[in-house]
Design a protein around this motif. Structure first.
Motif, PDB file in Angstrom:
ATOM      1  N   GLY A 230       0.859  -0.855   0.550  1.00 54.77           N
ATOM      2  CA  GLY A 230       0.235  -0.571  -0.379  1.00 54.77           C
ATOM      3  C   GLY A 230       0.688   1.464  -0.270  1.00 54.77           C
ATOM      4  N   THR A 252      -3.438  -0.057  -5.075  1.00 62.29           N
ATOM      5  CA  THR A 252      -2.707  -1.517  -3.987  1.00 62.29           C
ATOM      6  C   THR A 252      -1.728  -1.953  -5.191  1.00 62.29           C
ATOM      7  OG1 THR A 252      -4.072  -3.008  -4.569  1.00 62.29           O
ATOM      8  CG2 THR A 252      -4.240  -2.254  -2.226  1.00 62.29           C
ATOM      9  N   ALA A 272       2.515  -1.221   4.406  1.00 63.94           N
ATOM     10  CA  ALA A 272       2.451   0.260   4.463  1.00 63.94           C
ATOM     11  C   ALA A 272       2.947   0.984   4.646  1.00 63.94           C
ATOM     12  CB  ALA A 272       1.110  -0.069   5.906  1.00 63.94           C
ATOM     13  N   PHE A 395      -2.906  -4.150   6.071  1.00 63.94           N
ATOM     14  CA  PHE A 395      -1.598  -3.020   5.586  1.00 63.94           C
ATOM     15  C   PHE A 395      -1.410  -2.538   7.387  1.00 63.94           C
ATOM     16  CE2 PHE A 395      -3.864  -2.765   2.403  1.00 63.94           C
ATOM     17  CZ  PHE A 395      -2.867  -3.034   0.858  1.00 63.94           C
ATOM     18  N   TYR A 475      -5.412   2.630   4.710  1.00 64.89           N
ATOM     19  CA  TYR A 475      -5.482   1.194   4.768  1.00 64.89           C
ATOM     20  C   TYR A 475      -6.288   0.584   5.673  1.00 64.89           C
ATOM     21  CZ  TYR A 475      -0.394   2.767   3.194  1.00 64.89           C
ATOM     22  OH  TYR A 475       0.635   2.912   3.073  1.00 64.89           O
TER      23      TYR A 475
END
Length: 534
Positions: A230, A252, A272, A395, A475
């Motif tokens: 992400g 993504t 993330a 995430f 997220y």
């Protein structure tokens, strides 16, 4: 709705603290009885955006033959055919058209493996290839491919090396070092905003989370291992995919490791990354809030990984809430049987349908059924013996909390419970039947009243923004949708119904159910006994 250009505003808890644009957006897009009444409007169905992209130029690769059990021809080696079978099945079980609705007047709606709010399907799926060779022959050329849902095909719209740009845009994530393929999911925001206006941003990322859940399981069925990314430089990925960033944006990137190739592996790396926090922002008119927020969630340069990666110990934090003297109900369960070779899972994905209208009977669920559904969603390690990933990528799952309102479950007292995934137990926080209240909170949808149990995913937005900046808002909703997909599939496998609810009276949910006020409600999943099979 009220607007603000202040750098401090009342947050979820009512305390005045420095705000972020994500918190401002969340407050601005909350539903209340007053806002629903004030913004009631009729939809012009003639202006609904098309749910598909059209590429007039490009080489078409038909994937439909590989869904059927055909024999490889002499000029198509068995290893090549089997590889295409796996890829075809992966895309079909992720976002393929699993049913078609035809309307009077010639209208057609393709229902897909992953659900979407309002059937609007804002996501697009792309395949990115480094160039794949088997037995000394090229199987898939390098470049960019778009997945065409109506025809179950790929259109090869850019034939050239793209991997160096992909790696740079993803901050040279180690998962891209040895893999040959990646998926990218994007969002065409107007498809959802046409109906849900500024609140569509929430729904787009919930929809994407469902899609990620499907991709995770489709990969397991077909011998791939996905790694969700992400954190990437948004402008670089949008440019790589030739997107008009005002209309469509990358959400993504998912490198795919082929588990049949021992040379491919996925090194550890952050899933993330953080963006900046936007505290000072102008007065933003209604209708422009979604696009403004999205721009502020973007990552514009590669951050230092050590500053943004989350230590593995943090991912195993103890359960957040432990209410004194509350009823505690163990939720350990035998694993759901997904059949030989996960065949039952593939069938369940293909047959899944969201329950609508008066789709539940109101009859009770059993405690064993609720336990099994929670087990599949929150205890993936129990499914490793069946071939599923014991630690699928999210995430930041430690930021998500779960509450369960029990309307009618045999062997379980009515009320609202906190689900403690580490302890694997339900902890009761309110003693009451909330059937009528949930019907009201879910905008008077019958599903809320007739469901046996209703699951609420929540998060402390301030804590999330402090860790990941504005990008945290993406997220959180993707992780909630990912969990929602697993809840859906577990229910369907048990011959029950499930449906996600993204529209609800935000603040009233906390007040009525006793959910701590710092916990912003992200998503609701209703579970019930089906009134009829479809």
């Amino acid at each position: 709705m009220p607007q603000s250009d202040q750098s401090a505003s009342p947050g979820v808890s009512g305390m005045t603290e420095p705000a972020s644009i994500s918190l401002h957006y969340h407050e601005r897009t909350k539903y209340s009885p007053e806002s629903i009444a004030a913004n009631a409007r009729s939809l012009d169905w003639n202006t609904q955006p098309a749910p598909f992209k059209d590429y007039p130029i490009g080489k078409i690769l038909d994937l439909k033959p590989y869904l059927r059990a055909e024999v490889a021809s002499a000029n198509r080696p068995t290893s090549h055919f089997q590889w295409w079978q796996r890829l075809s099945q992966l895309l079909y079980l992720s976002y393929g058209a699993t049913a078609v609705l035809r309307y009077a007047g010639g209208g057609v709606m393709y229902l897909r493996a992953s659900p979407s709010a309002g059937g609007l399907y804002p996501a697009e799926v792309y395949l990115l290839s480094r160039g794949l060779w088997l037995d000394g022959q090229e199987v898939l050329g390098p470049g960019l491919y778009n997945y065409q849902v109506p025809t179950h095909s790929l259109v090869h719209f850019w034939e050239d090396s793209i991997w160096p740009q992909l790696q740079a845009g993803c901050c040279f994530h180690p998962a891209l070092e040895t893999t040959q393929l990646a998926l990218a999911t994007t969002a065409v925001f107007h498809r959802s905003a046409w109906r849900y206006e500024d609140r569509a941003y929430r729904r787009v990322f919930l929809d994407t989370g469902h899609l990620l859940g499907s991709i995770e399981l489709a990969c397991a069925i077909n011998g791939f291992r996905p790694h969700l990314l992400g954190g990437f430089i948004d402008a670089a990925l949008n440019q790589l995919l030739y997107l008009d960033a005002d209309q469509e944006s990358t959400i993504t990137v998912i490198p795919l490791a082929d588990l049949s190739d021992s040379q491919q592996y996925l090194s550890s790396g952050p899933t993330a990354l953080a963006s900046e926090v936007q505290v000072d922002y102008p007065v933003i008119p209604d209708g422009q809030l979604l696009s403004y927020l999205h721009r502020q969630t973007e990552i514009r340069a590669c951050p230092i990984p050590a500053a943004t990666a989350v230590a593995s110990a943090e991912l195993e934090q103890p359960d957040k809430y432990n209410f004194p003297f509350c009823l505690k109900v163990p939720t350990q369960s035998a694993a759901i049987d997904w059949g030989s070779g996960l065949g039952a899972l593939a069938t369940t994905v293909a047959n899944r349908r969201s329950v609508r209208g008066a789709g539940y009977t109101g009859q009770p669920l059993t405690l064993e059924e609720l336990r099994a559904i929670l087990d599949f969603a929150y205890q993936p390690q129990n499914y490793q013996p069946q071939g599923l990933d014991p630690a699928p990528d999210y995430f930041e799952l430690s930021l998500i909390e779960t509450f369960v309102a029990v309307n009618n479950v045999e062997g379980l007292e009515e009320g609202c419970y906190y689900y403690a995934p580490q302890a694997q137990e339900l902890r009761q926080i309110r003693f009451k039947n909330f059937r009528s209240e949930i019907h009201y909170l879910c905008l008077q949808q019958e599903l809320g009243r007739e469901a046996g149990a209703v699951i609420f995913q929540t998060a402390d937005l301030r804590q999330a923004v402090s860790r990941y900046g504005e990008r945290a808002y993406r997220y959180l909703h993707m992780d909630a949708g990912h969990l929602g997909q697993r809840l859906n599939l577990a229910a369907v496998r048990l011959s029950l119904g499930a449906c996600g609810v993204g529209g609800f009276f935000d603040d009233q949910v906390n007040a009525v159910l006793g959910i701590p006020e710092d916990e912003a409600v992200l998503y609701i999943t209703t579970l019930g006994r089906l009134a009829q099979q479809s």
